[in-house]
Design an enzyme around this catalytic site. Structure first.
Site, short mmCIF file in Angstrom:
data_model
loop_
_atom_site.label_atom_id
_atom_site.label_comp_id
_atom_site.label_asym_id
_atom_site.label_seq_id
_atom_site.Cartn_x
_atom_site.Cartn_y
_atom_site.Cartn_z
N GLY A 211 6.17 6.69 5.48
CA GLY A 211 5.21 6.79 6.59
C GLY A 211 4.66 5.47 7.08
N THR A 212 5.51 4.45 7.10
CA THR A 212 5.07 3.18 7.70
C THR A 212 6.07 2.73 8.75
OG1 THR A 212 4.52 0.86 7.32
CG2 THR A 212 6.07 1.84 5.76
N HIS B 250 -4.59 -3.25 2.29
CA HIS B 250 -5.46 -3.60 3.43
C HIS B 250 -6.93 -3.27 3.17
CE1 HIS B 250 -1.83 -3.57 6.42
NE2 HIS B 250 -1.96 -4.71 5.79
N CYS C 49 -20.55 -8.46 2.58
CA CYS C 49 -21.49 -9.25 3.38
C CYS C 49 -20.78 -10.51 3.87
CB CYS C 49 -22.70 -9.64 2.53
SG CYS C 49 -23.81 -10.74 3.41
#
Ligand code: OAD
Length: 236
Positions: free
Chosen positions: A182-183, A116, A124
């Site tokens: 941990g997801t 992610h 930009c």
């Protein structure tokens, strides 16, 4: 439960891939998204983590990311991150993390796929140039070309870059074991990587405080804190 079996499987593996989520950084003091105290309980994702939210109010979105930068900059890897980094000494380890906090790299992990993106990079929206930026808070949100800078992270409704997806599929193909740590395993396409591993007949071991949608289909599901369980199942 499952610790001994998990340790045996990991001991016999030449290559381990690891899919991590916000839960692995919880013990480093970084709030998770869902569950008690989760960020999405207090904030609405569509107001903060979407391209349209940024188009509407870039300052608001940046205030939120600056707040998160302030928390993350002070955070250190916990024994969960460190166990994964140490595991590289005697085998190949590929980490696919949904986290944008950089704590796996800070712990010393070498092969990290930032699924992610990273909170420490900016892009930009006009010229597309991407640079590292560690300021807390970000000093100016304009690029040299006059365009606005945004966090180089994946927002809701945005695709995962092709090369990142490709590298993640390869990491699943290469491994003997996939650790899912941990997801909540509800955000796609990250969650589907665990199903892909099962389809490819890889061993899949989950470490989570709570049951998730994949707990019943994986080979071993261990309930516990990543910082306590990982050092026990990864030895040497
Ligand atoms: P979530 O907040 O959805 O889930 C965190 C998971 O970690 C939960 O299942 C908890 O039970 C578990 N957990 C909490 N503390 C733990 C601990 N100490 N040890 C082990 N497990 C623990 O976080 P993610 O699954 O990472 O995406 O969320 C996925 C994506 O949703 C994020 O990357 C983010 C978010 O929207 C984007 O921003 C694109």
């Amino acid at each position: 439960m499952g610790i001994v079996e998990a340790r045996e499987i990991i001991k016999g593996a030449k290559t381990i891939s690891v899919l991590t989520g916000a839960g692995i950084s919880a013990e480093s003091g970084i709030p998770t998204f869902r569950g008690a105290g989760g960020l999405w309980g207090k904030y609405r994702p569509e107001e903060l983590a979407t391209p349209s939210a940024f188009a509407r109010d870039p300052e608001l979105v940046w205030r939120w990311y600056n707040w998160r930068r302030g928390i993350i900059v002070k955070a250190n890897p916990n024994p969960g991150h460190i166990a994964l980094a140490r595991a590289e000494v005697s085998r190949e380890v590929i980490i696919i993390t949904q986290n944008i906090d950089g704590l796996h790299q800070k712990a010393g992990s070498k092969r990290v796929i930032e699924f992610h993106g990273s909170i420490w990079r900016v892009r930009c929206i006009e010229c597309g140039c991407e640079t590292e930026n560690m300021e807390v808070p970000l000093k100016k949100i304009e690029c040299e070309c006059g365009g606005l800078l945004r966090p180089a992270v994946v927002w809701f409704g945005e695709p995962i870059p092709d090369q990142v997806l490709q590298a993640s599929f390869e990491a699943i193909g290469e491994c003997d074991v996939l650790l899912v740590v941990g997801t909540s395993a509800v955000v796609q396409p990250a969650a589907s990587l665990a199903m892909l591993a099962l389809d490819m007949l890889k061993k899949v071991i989950e470490v989570n405080l709570e049951a998730t949608p994949i707990s019943n289909v994986v080979d071993i599901s261990i309930r516990g804190k990543a910082g306590e369980v990982l050092p026990q199942i990864i030895c040497g």
